[in-house]
Design a protein around this motif. Structure first.
Motif, mmCIF file in Angstrom:
data_model
loop_
_atom_site.group_PDB
_atom_site.id
_atom_site.type_symbol
_atom_site.label_atom_id
_atom_site.label_comp_id
_atom_site.label_asym_id
_atom_site.label_seq_id
_atom_site.Cartn_x
_atom_site.Cartn_y
_atom_site.Cartn_z
ATOM 1 N N GLY A 316 29.235 35.828 40.874
ATOM 2 C CA GLY A 316 29.111 36.994 41.740
ATOM 3 C C GLY A 316 30.285 37.127 42.692
ATOM 4 N N ALA A 317 30.730 35.994 43.223
ATOM 5 C CA ALA A 317 31.857 36.000 44.161
ATOM 6 C C ALA A 317 33.139 36.481 43.481
ATOM 7 C CB ALA A 317 32.051 34.602 44.736
ATOM 8 N N LEU A 318 33.377 36.020 42.271
ATOM 9 C CA LEU A 318 34.580 36.431 41.552
ATOM 10 C C LEU A 318 34.508 37.902 41.148
ATOM 11 C CD1 LEU A 318 35.137 33.260 39.337
ATOM 12 C CD2 LEU A 318 36.473 33.985 41.334
ATOM 13 N N ALA A 319 33.307 38.385 40.845
ATOM 14 C CA ALA A 319 33.135 39.806 40.528
ATOM 15 C C ALA A 319 33.525 40.672 41.718
ATOM 16 C CB ALA A 319 31.684 40.073 40.114
ATOM 17 N N VAL A 320 33.087 40.275 42.914
ATOM 18 C CA VAL A 320 33.416 41.032 44.117
ATOM 19 C C VAL A 320 34.916 40.972 44.406
ATOM 20 C CG1 VAL A 320 33.102 41.133 46.630
ATOM 21 C CG2 VAL A 320 31.123 40.766 45.135
ATOM 22 N N ALA A 321 35.512 39.805 44.217
ATOM 23 C CA ALA A 321 36.956 39.669 44.440
ATOM 24 C C ALA A 321 37.731 40.623 43.533
ATOM 25 C CB ALA A 321 37.384 38.226 44.200
#
Length: 483
Positions: A316-321
């Motif tokens: 999820g964090a990488l998707a937002v980045a």
């Protein structure tokens, strides 16, 4: 730091300046009468047991420059307070109808003065860890502001916003909820460009009755999507009017309701339906590794935090980045250095044994995830779990505790210590499942601490988990102090 005046606040909250100067500068919000950072406005909260209006005099004497009040409307009415605390008469008093609603308006004022892009994070489990992972990933190429402490509620969020400034490129805001309507209210105040929904569990189910209701409430985070607002970060990157939901595609409730709001969404998870996927998940040298797969490629990443559930949080964090324009390879490298934080799966080795401190809070889902961490931990000695009551589970609390017990009965570890009447239901369910795990009921934290200190040996690992109010962190601290 705030850069507003008493006059600005009076206008924003629709209040009345009883006394004091409207030109007084305000730099901080305080809800604690015992401390002041300088030029604070004190916001007295009326709670179930305590009305903080009784501490206004102390707050103003301690250094606050102004106060809100819903208990006083005229200068005459504050006379008794000033008589006891003379310095209070030299400060600004702002009369309002409701101090919490006024606090919300101050939050809106703060947000309007810092129009940087923001992502809101909510969910039943993992909000804080996901918030921190998103911040870590974004920090590869952006200057990130994030929610501090546990300021994620209708009272905490305005304080979070008051500390935000235009020196940042992007904000990561944790948004929690305890009662119906709270999440939508604070999301609206936060004015976000994207939202992450981690999962739907049973935390706070006593207020919402069903997980379906919790899920629908979580989707009210889109009330923070102000369609006509365009935000520009300090780095010059402009977020357009299109807002985006990021949802855990592995969660059945989130998937079922994914079209509920009408806003565009992207899914992250492990399933083929996900736009951002974690593939080839494996353990290497005690660390989780996986390939992050998205539309433009595949990036390998190794995590420095425990728990299979953190693979999802990382995805999820990488998707937002990627959404915020950060190079994914750089984001993955930054995220790989994230080691978590206090009382959340923190590891400390003392006198040869290992303590896994996961005592910050607990729900059935997070407790089960933690027990899986214990089961998979590479330890030559005994594996011991210490579990306590989980709160805010409503009338079915014992059922949820028993479900944890049924789950635990299928795992492999050596010993389980239980503290609390509800927690004992975990042990009862395990015995009914004929679990081979040794279960002990402990009368108190002190008894559990003594037992552990007397029996822990080299190579043993002990995992601790319960709702924060059970204070199992005291056991963790006592064991670590042996160092």
């Amino acid at each position: 730091m705030l850069d507003i005046t008493v006059k600005d606040i009076v206008k924003a909250v629709g209040g009345n300046l009883i006394c004091g100067s409207g030109s007084q500068k305000i730099e901080h919000i305080s809800i604690d009468s015992r401390s002041s950072q300088g030029n604070d406005i004190f916001v007295p909260i009326i709670g179930g047991k305590v009305d903080a209006h009784g501490f206004i005099g102390q707050a103003l004497t301690a250094g606050c420059a102004a106060t809100l009040t819903s208990r006083h409307q005229t200068e005459k009415e504050i006379g008794d307070v000033i008589k006891e605390y003379p310095l209070a008469g030299q400060k600004a008093w702002i009369a309002v109808d409701d101090t919490v609603r006024a606090l919300h308006e101050i939050g809106r004022l703060c947000r309007s003065r810092v129009p940087i892009p923001a992502v809101g994070v909510t969910g039943s489990v993992g909000k804080t860890t996901t918030r921190e992972m998103i911040a870590a990933a974004l920090s590869a190429e952006r200057k990130v502001y994030k929610t501090g402490k546990n300021y994620n509620s209708s009272i905490g969020l305005p304080i979070t916003l008051s500390e935000m400034s235009n020196d940042y490129d992007v904000a990561v805001l944790e948004l929690g909820m305890n009662v119906p309507g709270e999440l939508g209210t604070i999301a609206d105040i936060a004015d976000i460009d994207a939202a992450v929904l981690t999962n739907i569990g049973v935390a706070h189910i006593e207020y919402f009755k069903t997980q379906e209701a919790i899920c629908r409430e979580k989707y009210t985070i889109t009330k923070g999507f102000h369609k006509d607002v365009v935000h520009t970060g300090h780095d010059g990157r402009t977020m357009g009017p299109e807002k985006m939901l990021f949802i855990n595609g592995d969660d059945p409730y989130l998937m079922k309701n994914r079209d509920l709001t009408g806003y565009p969404y992207r899914m992250y998870g492990t399933g083929a339906q996900c736009d951002y996927r974690a593939e080839h998940i494996r353990m290497e040298n005690g660390r989780y590794c996986f390939d992050f797969v998205y539309a433009h490629g595949r990036v390998p990443i190794t995590l420095s935090v425990l728990g299979h559930h953190n693979v999802l949080n990382a995805a999820g964090a990488l998707a937002v980045a990627e959404y915020f324009g950060v190079d994914v390879e750089a984001a993955a490298q930054a995220l790989s250095s994230f080691t978590g934080f206090q009382n959340r799966l923190q590891i400390c080795t003392v006198n040869g044994y290992t303590v896994i401190d996961d005592t910050y809070n607990a729900s059935p889902a997070s407790m089960e995830a933690g027990l899986k961490v214990l089961e998979g931990y590479d330890a030559p000695g005994r594996k011991i779990a210490v579990l306590g009551d989980m709160f805010e589970l409503g009338e079915n609390s014992d059922i949820y505790h028993r479900e944890v017990g049924e789950f635990a009965a299928g795992l492999t570890f050596d010993e389980l210590l239980l503290i609390g009447d509800h927690a004992w239901q975990i042990g009862r369910a395990m015995k009914e499942k004929n679990s081979s795990i040794l279960v002990r009921r402990m009368e108190s934290r002190a008894a559990a601490t003594k037992y552990l200190k007397d029996t822990l040996g080299s190579g043993d690992v002990v995992y601790l988990k319960a709702s924060n109010g059970m204070k199992l962190k005291e056991i963790a601290a006592a064991l670590i102090q042996e160092k």
